[in-house]
Design a protein around this motif. Structure first.
Motif, mmCIF file in Angstrom:
data_model
loop_
_atom_site.group_PDB
_atom_site.id
_atom_site.type_symbol
_atom_site.label_atom_id
_atom_site.label_comp_id
_atom_site.label_asym_id
_atom_site.label_seq_id
_atom_site.Cartn_x
_atom_site.Cartn_y
_atom_site.Cartn_z
ATOM 1 N N ASP A 145 -14.377 121.912 68.920
ATOM 2 C CA ASP A 145 -13.726 120.627 69.165
ATOM 3 C C ASP A 145 -14.776 119.562 69.464
ATOM 4 N N GLN A 146 -14.685 118.422 68.745
ATOM 5 C CA GLN A 146 -15.601 117.301 68.955
ATOM 6 C C GLN A 146 -14.795 116.016 69.038
ATOM 7 N N GLY A 147 -14.962 115.275 70.129
ATOM 8 C CA GLY A 147 -14.240 114.020 70.262
ATOM 9 C C GLY A 147 -14.383 113.434 71.645
ATOM 10 N N ASP A 148 -13.290 112.823 72.145
ATOM 11 C CA ASP A 148 -13.345 112.110 73.412
ATOM 12 C C ASP A 148 -12.041 112.256 74.183
ATOM 13 N N VAL A 149 -12.162 112.208 75.508
ATOM 14 C CA VAL A 149 -11.045 111.930 76.396
ATOM 15 C C VAL A 149 -11.056 110.420 76.641
ATOM 16 N N ILE A 150 -9.880 109.792 76.553
ATOM 17 C CA ILE A 150 -9.798 108.331 76.678
ATOM 18 C C ILE A 150 -8.696 107.970 77.666
ATOM 19 N N ALA A 151 -9.036 107.159 78.647
ATOM 20 C CA ALA A 151 -8.056 106.715 79.644
ATOM 21 C C ALA A 151 -8.186 105.221 79.858
ATOM 22 N N GLU A 152 -7.051 104.546 79.918
ATOM 23 C CA GLU A 152 -7.015 103.119 80.248
ATOM 24 C C GLU A 152 -6.650 102.990 81.726
ATOM 25 N N VAL A 153 -7.565 102.461 82.517
ATOM 26 C CA VAL A 153 -7.357 102.348 83.965
ATOM 27 C C VAL A 153 -7.646 100.915 84.393
ATOM 28 N N ASN A 154 -6.609 100.206 84.831
ATOM 29 C CA ASN A 154 -6.767 98.826 85.304
ATOM 30 C C ASN A 154 -7.499 97.945 84.294
ATOM 31 N N GLY A 155 -7.125 98.068 83.037
ATOM 32 C CA GLY A 155 -7.715 97.253 81.991
ATOM 33 C C GLY A 155 -9.065 97.736 81.491
ATOM 34 N N GLU A 156 -9.554 98.832 82.035
ATOM 35 C CA GLU A 156 -10.851 99.392 81.635
ATOM 36 C C GLU A 156 -10.621 100.639 80.787
ATOM 37 N N THR A 157 -11.338 100.713 79.660
ATOM 38 C CA THR A 157 -11.280 101.903 78.824
ATOM 39 C C THR A 157 -12.375 102.880 79.251
ATOM 40 N N ARG A 158 -11.964 104.052 79.688
ATOM 41 C CA ARG A 158 -12.914 105.066 80.115
ATOM 42 C C ARG A 158 -12.939 106.194 79.094
ATOM 43 N N ARG A 159 -14.147 106.718 78.838
ATOM 44 C CA ARG A 159 -14.307 107.787 77.863
ATOM 45 C C ARG A 159 -15.190 108.902 78.428
ATOM 46 N N ALA A 160 -14.892 110.117 78.010
ATOM 47 C CA ALA A 160 -15.737 111.267 78.313
ATOM 48 C C ALA A 160 -15.791 112.137 77.059
ATOM 49 N N PRO A 161 -16.954 112.662 76.707
ATOM 50 C CA PRO A 161 -17.070 113.411 75.455
ATOM 51 C C PRO A 161 -16.437 114.800 75.541
ATOM 52 N N ILE A 162 -15.974 115.269 74.396
ATOM 53 C CA ILE A 162 -15.507 116.649 74.217
ATOM 54 C C ILE A 162 -16.420 117.313 73.206
ATOM 55 N N LEU A 163 -17.022 118.409 73.577
ATOM 56 C CA LEU A 163 -17.783 119.243 72.649
ATOM 57 C C LEU A 163 -17.734 120.661 73.179
ATOM 58 N N GLU A 164 -16.916 121.501 72.566
ATOM 59 C CA GLU A 164 -16.690 122.832 73.108
ATOM 60 C C GLU A 164 -16.242 123.797 72.020
ATOM 61 N N VAL A 165 -16.400 125.063 72.329
ATOM 62 C CA VAL A 165 -15.897 126.152 71.491
ATOM 63 C C VAL A 165 -14.696 126.763 72.200
ATOM 64 N N GLU A 166 -13.630 127.017 71.446
ATOM 65 C CA GLU A 166 -12.491 127.748 71.976
ATOM 66 C C GLU A 166 -12.254 128.981 71.112
ATOM 67 N N LEU A 167 -12.063 130.103 71.766
ATOM 68 C CA LEU A 167 -11.732 131.353 71.097
ATOM 69 C C LEU A 167 -10.385 131.808 71.639
ATOM 70 N N GLU A 168 -9.357 131.774 70.807
ATOM 71 C CA GLU A 168 -8.002 132.112 71.260
ATOM 72 C C GLU A 168 -7.538 133.422 70.631
ATOM 73 N N LEU A 169 -7.057 134.318 71.480
ATOM 74 C CA LEU A 169 -6.518 135.593 71.002
ATOM 75 C C LEU A 169 -5.124 135.354 70.427
ATOM 76 N N LYS A 170 -4.963 135.587 69.129
ATOM 77 C CA LYS A 170 -3.656 135.416 68.489
ATOM 78 C C LYS A 170 -2.864 136.717 68.487
ATOM 79 N N SER A 171 -3.563 137.835 68.362
ATOM 80 C CA SER A 171 -2.909 139.137 68.446
ATOM 81 C C SER A 171 -3.974 140.194 68.704
#
Length: 208
Positions: A145-171
Motif C-alpha cells: 500500500d502506497q498513499g496518504d492519510v488525509i484529515a481536514e482539521v480547522n481548515g488545515e489539511t494534514r497528511r501522513a504517508p502510507i507505505l506498508e506491506v499487508e499479508l492477509e490469510l484468506k484460507s
C-alpha cells in the motif's frame, strides 16, 4: 461476521523496489494495482473510537463497500479483529444493513448510538498492489500500500504517508502466514512489524 487475520509490516521507502521484486519473483506476477479511496466516520465525540471500532466507506473499481471493524488484537505486526463488510449502492452508509449483520452486541450498540451524529473524520487514499500467494496449502493475499492519510482539521489539511506491506490469510493455517512474513523479512531489509492500523493513524493525525 469474519475474523480478519493479517500481518502488517512498515516498509522503508528505499526498500519498495526490493519488496515488489520479491513478490514478483515469488508469484510470477507483476501484481495488480488497485486505487482505493477510503472515508472514515465517527461522531464529534469519537463514540466509535471509544468503543474500539472503526467505520469506513471504500471506493474500489467495482463500486462502494462499507466496512465495520473492531480494533481487535495487534502484536508484533499480527492483527486479528472482527470485520463486517458489504457492498452499498453509492457513497452513502447503510447503517441498518450493518446493524443486522453485526453480531457483537457491544460494538453494535456503539454503532447504533453513533449513527445520528456520524461525520467524515479523515480519508486514506492509496494504491494497493496485490499478489496471491500459496504456502503449504494456505492462501495468502499480499499487498503493498502506497498513499496518504488525509484529515481536514480547522481548515488545515494534514497528511501522513502510507507505505506498508499487508499479508492477509484468506484460507488455511495461520502458521503459513507467519512463514511467508519471515521469508519476506529475510529478503527485504528494514521491514518492521506495525501494530498501528490506518484508522488509528487517521485519529492520531487529527489529534496533532
Amino acid at each position: 461476521m469474519g475474523i480478519e487475520r493479517e500481518i502488517k509490516l512498515a516498509l522503508p521507502a528505499d526498500q519498495l523496489d526490493a519488496a515488489s521484486h520479491w513478490f514478483v519473483t515469488r508469484t510470477g506476477s507483476a501484481g495488480q494495482p488497485v486505487a482505493l479511496t477510503n472515508i472514515y466516520f465517527d461522531t464529534p465525540a469519537l463514540t466509535l473510537a471509544r468503543s474500539k471500532s472503526a467505520l469506513r466507506l471504500r471506493h474500489t473499481p467495482d463500486g462502494w463497500l462499507q466496512t465495520f471493524k473492531t480494533a481487535g488484537n495487534a502484536a508484533s505486526g499480527m492483527h486479528s479483529r472482527h470485520e463486517w463488510e458489504m457492498p452499498v449502492a453509492g457513497e452513502k452508509l447503510e447503517i441498518d444493513t450493518l446493524l443486522k449483520a453485526c453480531d457483537e452486541p457491544t460494538v453494535a450498540a456503539a454503532l447504533r448510538g453513533a449513527a445520528p451524529d456520524l461525520i467524515e473524520l479523515f480519508r486514506t487514499n492509496f494504491t494497493r498492489t496485490l499478489w496471491q500467494l500459496d504456502s503449504h496449502g494456505s492462501s495468502i493475499e499480499a499487498a503493498i500500500d502506497q498513499g496518504d492519510v488525509i484529515a481536514e482539521v480547522n481548515g488545515e489539511t494534514r497528511r501522513a504517508p502510507i507505505l506498508e506491506v499487508e499479508l492477509e490469510l484468506k484460507s488455511g493455517d495461520e502458521a503459513a502466514l507467519h512463514a511467508v512474513a519471515s521469508e519476506l523479512c529475510a529478503n527485504v531489509p528494514g521491514l518492521a512489524p506495525d501494530d498501528i492500523s490506518k484508522a488509528q493513524r487517521g485519529y492520531r493525525l487529527r489529534e496533532k
